[in-house]
Structures are given as structure tokens and as C-alpha cells.
Design a protein around this motif. Structure first.
Motif, PDB file in Angstrom:
ATOM      1  N   GLN A  69       0.827  -1.208   0.000  1.00 15.70           N
ATOM      2  CA  GLN A  69       0.000   0.000   0.000  1.00 15.70           C
ATOM      3  C   GLN A  69       0.861   1.258   0.000  1.00 15.70           C
ATOM      4  OE1 GLN A  69      -2.383  -0.820   3.497  1.00 15.70           O
ATOM      5  NE2 GLN A  69      -4.233  -0.934   2.235  1.00 15.70           N
ATOM      6  N   ILE A  70       1.921   1.264   0.773  1.00 18.98           N
ATOM      7  CA  ILE A  70       2.804   2.428   0.825  1.00 18.98           C
ATOM      8  C   ILE A  70       3.408   2.687  -0.543  1.00 18.98           C
ATOM      9  CG2 ILE A  70       4.926   3.375   1.823  1.00 18.98           C
ATOM     10  CD1 ILE A  70       4.213   1.793   4.387  1.00 18.98           C
ATOM     11  N   VAL A  71       3.890   1.629  -1.193  1.00 17.98           N
ATOM     12  CA  VAL A  71       4.476   1.779  -2.529  1.00 17.98           C
ATOM     13  C   VAL A  71       3.417   2.231  -3.527  1.00 17.98           C
ATOM     14  CG1 VAL A  71       5.575   0.535  -4.432  1.00 17.98           C
ATOM     15  CG2 VAL A  71       6.336   0.138  -2.092  1.00 17.98           C
ATOM     16  N   GLN A  72       2.225   1.648  -3.459  1.00 17.59           N
ATOM     17  CA  GLN A  72       1.152   2.022  -4.375  1.00 17.59           C
ATOM     18  C   GLN A  72       0.755   3.489  -4.194  1.00 17.59           C
ATOM     19  OE1 GLN A  72      -2.483  -0.189  -3.893  1.00 17.59           O
ATOM     20  NE2 GLN A  72      -3.349   0.582  -5.784  1.00 17.59           N
ATOM     21  N   PHE A  73       0.606   3.943  -2.966  1.00 20.74           N
ATOM     22  CA  PHE A  73       0.264   5.344  -2.714  1.00 20.74           C
ATOM     23  C   PHE A  73       1.383   6.273  -3.192  1.00 20.74           C
ATOM     24  CE2 PHE A  73      -3.401   5.898   0.381  1.00 20.74           C
ATOM     25  CZ  PHE A  73      -3.966   4.658   0.115  1.00 20.74           C
ATOM     26  N   ALA A  74       2.639   5.879  -2.990  1.00 17.24           N
ATOM     27  CA  ALA A  74       3.761   6.711  -3.425  1.00 17.24           C
ATOM     28  C   ALA A  74       3.799   6.830  -4.948  1.00 17.24           C
ATOM     29  CB  ALA A  74       5.075   6.136  -2.900  1.00 17.24           C
ATOM     30  N   VAL A  75       3.610   5.724  -5.629  1.00 18.17           N
ATOM     31  CA  VAL A  75       3.611   5.741  -7.098  1.00 18.17           C
ATOM     32  C   VAL A  75       2.424   6.549  -7.621  1.00 18.17           C
ATOM     33  CG1 VAL A  75       3.356   4.287  -9.155  1.00 18.17           C
ATOM     34  CG2 VAL A  75       4.923   3.608  -7.350  1.00 18.17           C
ATOM     35  N   THR A  76       1.251   6.359  -7.018  1.00 20.36           N
ATOM     36  CA  THR A  76       0.069   7.110  -7.441  1.00 20.36           C
ATOM     37  C   THR A  76       0.254   8.601  -7.199  1.00 20.36           C
ATOM     38  OG1 THR A  76      -1.330   5.200  -6.945  1.00 20.36           O
ATOM     39  CG2 THR A  76      -2.420   7.347  -7.127  1.00 20.36           C
ATOM     40  N   GLY A  77       0.783   8.971  -6.036  1.00 16.67           N
ATOM     41  CA  GLY A  77       1.037  10.377  -5.744  1.00 16.67           C
ATOM     42  C   GLY A  77       2.014  10.998  -6.716  1.00 16.67           C
ATOM     43  N   ALA A  78       3.084  10.263  -7.035  1.00 10.76           N
ATOM     44  CA  ALA A  78       4.075  10.774  -7.985  1.00 10.76           C
ATOM     45  C   ALA A  78       3.466  10.929  -9.375  1.00 10.76           C
ATOM     46  CB  ALA A  78       5.278   9.840  -8.036  1.00 10.76           C
ATOM     47  N   ALA A  79       2.674   9.950  -9.791  1.00 13.10           N
ATOM     48  CA  ALA A  79       2.073  10.009 -11.130  1.00 13.10           C
ATOM     49  C   ALA A  79       1.067  11.155 -11.242  1.00 13.10           C
ATOM     50  CB  ALA A  79       1.388   8.682 -11.454  1.00 13.10           C
ATOM     51  N   LEU A  80       0.208  11.305 -10.247  1.00 16.56           N
ATOM     52  CA  LEU A  80      -0.797  12.375 -10.296  1.00 16.56           C
ATOM     53  C   LEU A  80      -0.164  13.760 -10.261  1.00 16.56           C
ATOM     54  CD1 LEU A  80      -3.601  10.983  -7.963  1.00 16.56           C
ATOM     55  CD2 LEU A  80      -3.728  11.352 -10.428  1.00 16.56           C
ATOM     56  N   SER A  81       0.806  13.953  -9.395  1.00 19.33           N
ATOM     57  CA  SER A  81       1.408  15.283  -9.302  1.00 19.33           C
ATOM     58  C   SER A  81       2.255  15.600 -10.526  1.00 19.33           C
ATOM     59  CB  SER A  81       2.230  15.421  -8.020  1.00 19.33           C
ATOM     60  OG  SER A  81       3.273  14.488  -7.990  1.00 19.33           O
ATOM     61  N   THR A  82       2.910  14.603 -11.090  1.00 17.81           N
ATOM     62  CA  THR A  82       3.676  14.828 -12.316  1.00 17.81           C
ATOM     63  C   THR A  82       2.746  15.161 -13.473  1.00 17.81           C
ATOM     64  OG1 THR A  82       5.393  13.310 -11.556  1.00 17.81           O
ATOM     65  CG2 THR A  82       5.348  13.811 -13.903  1.00 17.81           C
ATOM     66  N   ALA A  83       1.659  14.421 -13.595  1.00 20.50           N
ATOM     67  CA  ALA A  83       0.695  14.709 -14.662  1.00 20.50           C
ATOM     68  C   ALA A  83       0.097  16.103 -14.500  1.00 20.50           C
ATOM     69  CB  ALA A  83      -0.414  13.653 -14.658  1.00 20.50           C
ATOM     70  N   ALA A  84      -0.232  16.477 -13.278  1.00 18.54           N
ATOM     71  CA  ALA A  84      -0.779  17.815 -13.045  1.00 18.54           C
ATOM     72  C   ALA A  84       0.232  18.890 -13.412  1.00 18.54           C
ATOM     73  CB  ALA A  84      -1.197  17.963 -11.583  1.00 18.54           C
ATOM     74  N   ASN A  85       1.502  18.655 -13.103  1.00 14.15           N
ATOM     75  CA  ASN A  85       2.527  19.621 -13.443  1.00 14.15           C
ATOM     76  C   ASN A  85       2.720  19.737 -14.938  1.00 14.15           C
ATOM     77  OD1 ASN A  85       5.597  20.168 -14.095  1.00 14.15           O
ATOM     78  ND2 ASN A  85       5.150  21.139 -12.123  1.00 14.15           N
ATOM     79  N   LEU A  86       2.741  18.602 -15.629  1.00 18.88           N
ATOM     80  CA  LEU A  86       2.939  18.618 -17.085  1.00 18.88           C
ATOM     81  C   LEU A  86       1.742  19.195 -17.817  1.00 18.88           C
ATOM     82  CD1 LEU A  86       4.714  15.176 -17.568  1.00 18.88           C
ATOM     83  CD2 LEU A  86       5.759  17.456 -17.634  1.00 18.88           C
ATOM     84  N   LEU A  87       0.538  18.942 -17.296  1.00 22.76           N
ATOM     85  CA  LEU A  87      -0.669  19.435 -17.949  1.00 22.76           C
ATOM     86  C   LEU A  87      -1.026  20.879 -17.591  1.00 22.76           C
ATOM     87  CD1 LEU A  87      -2.934  16.276 -17.669  1.00 22.76           C
ATOM     88  CD2 LEU A  87      -1.738  17.120 -19.698  1.00 22.76           C
ATOM     89  N   SER A  88      -0.365  21.419 -16.580  1.00 27.30           N
ATOM     90  CA  SER A  88      -0.713  22.777 -16.154  1.00 27.30           C
ATOM     91  C   SER A  88      -0.406  23.821 -17.225  1.00 27.30           C
ATOM     92  CB  SER A  88       0.021  23.144 -14.858  1.00 27.30           C
ATOM     93  OG  SER A  88       1.413  23.208 -15.095  1.00 27.30           O
ATOM     94  N   GLY A  89       0.571  23.574 -18.072  1.00 27.74           N
ATOM     95  CA  GLY A  89       0.876  24.503 -19.147  1.00 27.74           C
ATOM     96  C   GLY A  89      -0.068  24.393 -20.329  1.00 27.74           C
ATOM     97  N   ILE A  90      -0.769  23.284 -20.438  1.00 22.13           N
ATOM     98  CA  ILE A  90      -1.657  23.058 -21.573  1.00 22.13           C
ATOM     99  C   ILE A  90      -2.998  23.751 -21.370  1.00 22.13           C
ATOM    100  CG2 ILE A  90      -2.933  21.296 -22.836  1.00 22.13           C
ATOM    101  CD1 ILE A  90      -0.605  19.403 -22.297  1.00 22.13           C
ATOM    102  N   PHE A  91      -3.520  23.683 -20.142  1.00 22.00           N
ATOM    103  CA  PHE A  91      -4.863  24.222 -19.870  1.00 22.00           C
ATOM    104  C   PHE A  91      -4.750  25.590 -19.334  1.00 22.00           C
ATOM    105  CE2 PHE A  91      -5.401  19.612 -19.677  1.00 22.00           C
ATOM    106  CZ  PHE A  91      -6.314  19.481 -20.685  1.00 22.00           C
TER     107      PHE A  91
END
Length: 177
Positions: free
Chosen positions: A155-177
Motif C-alpha cells: 500500500q505504501i508503494v502504491q500510494f507513493a507511485v500514485t502520488g508521484a504520477a498524479l502530481s507529475t501529470a498535473a505539473n505537465l498538464l498545467s501549461g496546456i490548460f
């Protein structure tokens, strides 16, 4: 007398306008201000979410709806607070306050930690990019996993990977929208 009242009104208006431009808190350092503001805002959102979810579940159960027809609100949260339908109103209110407080803390902790980490990494590295977001998301996700009951390594690994993926996607998409 009216000029004194007018000065007080101007001061209040100036204070309200300053909230839009600055921090809600002045703790002496921008990092502390950012963490505190993020914590308070997210904790408020978490409290509203917890109260509205419990109100919905109470209304649906009180209406005699078929429990199988209710949407799954994640099995760990659906009936986690068994005292909410307590023996008396006082016990139900205590359970509601306890559940709301716990969820508020979790939301606030996650937002404050993420905001503080991104600020700190930006100051340390001199830039804000997807790498900062990934690290902050992973650490915040792992910390959030530790607040749940019966946490496993997976669970710890899954939450860490999910957190990293969501925040990275939000950062990359912030310039598009």
C-alpha cells in the motif's frame, strides 16, 4: 465620528483585499506560511467532504434504500464509523466529529506536506519542474498511506507511485490548460 468609522471600514476592506494577494498566515517564513495555508484550506475541504458523505449515507440508509443498489464509496469508508448510527444523538455526534476530524487532518496533512515539499525543492534546486512534483507526490503519497489502518508495504508503494504520477501529470498538464 463618521470619519473614525470610515477609517475602520477602510482598514477592514484593506485586510480583505490583502487576503487575495497574500497569505492567510504570517508565520515569519514563506515555507511555513505556504504549509499552514495549504493545510487549513485542504482540511476545510476534507471536513466538508466527510460530513457530506456521512449525510448522504445516513439519508440513503434512513430512506430504506437497498444497500446493494448504493454506490460503493470504497469499502473501508462505507461503514468505518459504526457508532455513527449510535444508540443516541450524543454518540452519533461524537462519531461524526471524530471521523470529520480525522479526514480533515489527512487532507490537510497531504496538502501541507505536498506544498511544503514543492516549495522546498524549488528553493533547493532553483527551478520548479516535473521532477519536484514527482518527488513531492511520492513522499506525500507514502505519508498518506501511513495514516490509514493496517498499512502494508504494498500500500505504501502504491500510494507513493500514485502520488508521484498524479502530481507529475498535473505539473505537465498545467501549461496546456
Amino acid at each position: 465620528m463618521s470619519s473614525n468609522s470610515n477609517l475602520e471600514t477602510m482598514t477592514l476592506l484593506d485586510e480583505i483585499r490583502s487576503l487575495e494577494k497574500g497569505w492567510l498566515f504570517d508565520l515569519g517564513h514563506p515555507l511555513l506560511n505556504r504549509i499552514a495555508e495549504s493545510f487549513v484550506k485542504a482540511a476545510g475541504i476534507g471536513a466538508i467532504q466527510a460530513v457530506s458523505r456521512e449525510a448522504y449515507l445516513t439519508a440513503v440508509e434512513g430512506a430504506g434504500a437497498d444497500p446493494a443498489a448504493m454506490p460503493d464509496l470504497t469499502s473501508s469508508k462505507k461503514h468505518r464509523f459504526s457508532d455513527l448510527g449510535g444508540e443516541n444523538c450524543k454518540k452519533s455526534l461524537e462519531a461524526m466529529v471524530k471521523s470529520t476530524g480525522k479526514e480533515s487532518f489527512q487532507w490537510g496533512m497531504a496538502a501541507g506536506m505536498y506544498s511544503g515539499l514543492t516549495y522546498g525543492l524549488r528553493e533547493a534546486r532553483g527551478s520548479h519542474d516535473w521532477k519536484n512534483s514527482a518527488v513531492a507526490g511520492a513522499v506525500t503519497g507514502a505519508a498518506l498511506a501511513l495514516t490509514s489502518e493496517n498499512t502494508s508495504h504494498e500500500q505504501i508503494v502504491q500510494f507513493a507511485v500514485t502520488g508521484a504520477a498524479l502530481s507529475t501529470a498535473a505539473n505537465l498538464l498545467s501549461g496546456i490548460f
